[in-house]
Design a protein around this motif. Sequence first.
Motif, PDB file in Angstrom:
ATOM      1  N   SER A  42      -5.021   9.379 -15.865  1.00 36.77           N
ATOM      2  CA  SER A  42      -5.221   8.809 -17.198  1.00 36.77           C
ATOM      3  C   SER A  42      -6.413   9.459 -17.891  1.00 36.77           C
ATOM      4  CB  SER A  42      -5.423   7.296 -17.094  1.00 36.77           C
ATOM      5  OG  SER A  42      -6.553   6.996 -16.309  1.00 36.77           O
ATOM      6  N   MET A  43      -7.460   9.808 -17.136  1.00 37.63           N
ATOM      7  CA  MET A  43      -8.597  10.511 -17.731  1.00 37.63           C
ATOM      8  C   MET A  43      -8.179  11.888 -18.233  1.00 37.63           C
ATOM      9  SD  MET A  43     -11.556   9.585 -14.952  1.00 37.63           S
ATOM     10  CE  MET A  43     -11.714   7.922 -14.304  1.00 37.63           C
ATOM     11  N   SER A  70     -14.988  12.378 -10.673  1.00 35.75           N
ATOM     12  CA  SER A  70     -15.399  13.598  -9.964  1.00 35.75           C
ATOM     13  C   SER A  70     -14.193  14.426  -9.541  1.00 35.75           C
ATOM     14  CB  SER A  70     -16.242  13.226  -8.740  1.00 35.75           C
ATOM     15  OG  SER A  70     -15.485  12.459  -7.812  1.00 35.75           O
ATOM     16  N   LEU A  71     -13.092  13.750  -9.223  1.00 31.66           N
ATOM     17  CA  LEU A  71     -11.858  14.461  -8.874  1.00 31.66           C
ATOM     18  C   LEU A  71     -11.320  15.240 -10.072  1.00 31.66           C
ATOM     19  CD1 LEU A  71      -9.853  14.808  -6.514  1.00 31.66           C
ATOM     20  CD2 LEU A  71      -8.584  12.877  -7.428  1.00 31.66           C
ATOM     21  N   LEU A  72     -11.438  14.654 -11.262  1.00 29.96           N
ATOM     22  CA  LEU A  72     -11.021  15.344 -12.488  1.00 29.96           C
ATOM     23  C   LEU A  72     -11.891  16.577 -12.735  1.00 29.96           C
ATOM     24  CD1 LEU A  72      -9.290  15.286 -15.123  1.00 29.96           C
ATOM     25  CD2 LEU A  72     -11.124  13.928 -16.128  1.00 29.96           C
ATOM     26  N   SER A  73     -13.196  16.440 -12.526  1.00 28.09           N
ATOM     27  CA  SER A  73     -14.117  17.551 -12.744  1.00 28.09           C
ATOM     28  C   SER A  73     -13.848  18.704 -11.780  1.00 28.09           C
ATOM     29  CB  SER A  73     -15.558  17.060 -12.593  1.00 28.09           C
ATOM     30  OG  SER A  73     -16.468  18.132 -12.668  1.00 28.09           O
ATOM     31  N   GLY A 117      -5.345  21.058 -16.542  1.00 26.61           N
ATOM     32  CA  GLY A 117      -4.515  21.463 -15.421  1.00 26.61           C
ATOM     33  C   GLY A 117      -4.222  20.293 -14.489  1.00 26.61           C
ATOM     34  N   PRO A 118      -3.474  20.523 -13.420  1.00 26.94           N
ATOM     35  CA  PRO A 118      -3.102  19.434 -12.505  1.00 26.94           C
ATOM     36  C   PRO A 118      -4.290  18.908 -11.714  1.00 26.94           C
ATOM     37  CG  PRO A 118      -2.402  21.549 -11.614  1.00 26.94           C
ATOM     38  CD  PRO A 118      -2.913  21.824 -12.999  1.00 26.94           C
ATOM     39  N   ILE A 119      -4.141  17.663 -11.260  1.00 33.29           N
ATOM     40  CA  ILE A 119      -5.168  17.026 -10.434  1.00 33.29           C
ATOM     41  C   ILE A 119      -4.948  17.406  -8.975  1.00 33.29           C
ATOM     42  CG2 ILE A 119      -6.209  14.847  -9.734  1.00 33.29           C
ATOM     43  CD1 ILE A 119      -6.639  15.531 -12.653  1.00 33.29           C
ATOM     44  N   HIS A 120      -5.994  17.883  -8.320  1.00 31.75           N
ATOM     45  CA  HIS A 120      -5.911  18.277  -6.908  1.00 31.75           C
ATOM     46  C   HIS A 120      -6.559  17.192  -6.051  1.00 31.75           C
ATOM     47  CE1 HIS A 120      -4.560  22.341  -7.969  1.00 31.75           C
ATOM     48  NE2 HIS A 120      -5.460  22.289  -8.945  1.00 31.75           N
TER      49      HIS A 120
END
Length: 342
Positions: free
Chosen positions: A164-165, A94-97, A178-181
């Motif tokens: 990794s995802m 969900s963080l990636l989304s 893009g970067p992970i927030h």
Amino acid sequence: MAISTIQSSFLLITILFLLSPITTHSNSSDDLLSELIHLRSKSPLGLIHLKDPLLQRILSIPSPKPFSSLIFFDARQLHSKPDNSIPSIKYEFSLLSSSFLTNNPQNNTQIFFFIIEFQESKSSFELFDVQSLPHIRLIPIYVTDVKTDCIKMDASGFSMGADSMKEFVEMNSNVNLGPIHAPPVIPKKMMMIIGAGFLIWSPFLVKKFVIGNTLLQNKYLWMVASILVYFFSVSGTMYTIIRKAPLFLIDRNDPGKYHIFYQGSGMQLGAEGFAVGFLYTIVGLLLALMTHILVHLKNRGTQSLLMALGLFVSFWAVKRVIYLNNWKTGYGVHAYWPSGWM
């Protein structure tokens, strides 16, 4: 003239007939895309609840598809098990989304993120041949065979979480996520409270520091801290934290049995690192004892006996580390004794 008109009409009808499937597929994909955007807007994290009918509609779109799909296979009945990492990996998903939507507020239809539940969509689990969880599958824009063209994420990559995802998606598609927030570890309000408390207590702390009556000026505290730092460095604690490796594994056949060692170089449990770190710490402490304390003993007999005992224990600890390495990796590490000297 009449014949020419008839031929022209027949040619026009033929062209329209040939183009009609393309128009139908285009309208179908556009309708589905609009529906997915609407479903995604209902979720604050940008996740779409996927079921069998919606999945079949996505798969029925001919290649190249207008978007890629990343699917997280979930099973709520497994969330309560202590040895299962599905909830934490689902959070990373969900963080990636949400990070993708934050990084791409306008052009965000290249990929959609889905969560599919086992109890609701068992046929989809069978379609993708899902044998174990967690399981993540990417449906690229070019798909002719679901089982061969849809890409499965390797289980070893789950330990790195959203990063990794992200690497998996960008490597197997043309989508830049893009970067992970990630949310801050300490909320802003808590940081403000801690800062206010530090300002209030700072005059008292400065006074104690000047007098020399603080824990930071205790030599025994620094000695213990240095030993802990050495232990954490040789036990791979940072590897365990970054990779989010479990401390131990529960035996599937016997839930009351725990495994603290995993045979194979694909994964390292936290308990393995602590065991090896403990053995290395023993060696380090014994070497420090022999080189800084035992050398000052006046009784040579006691000195020799304690040094021999320290060397024996150190040799035993290093031997156990080599044995564990050979057992885990399958590669032998042996001492080399030359047959002769040149």
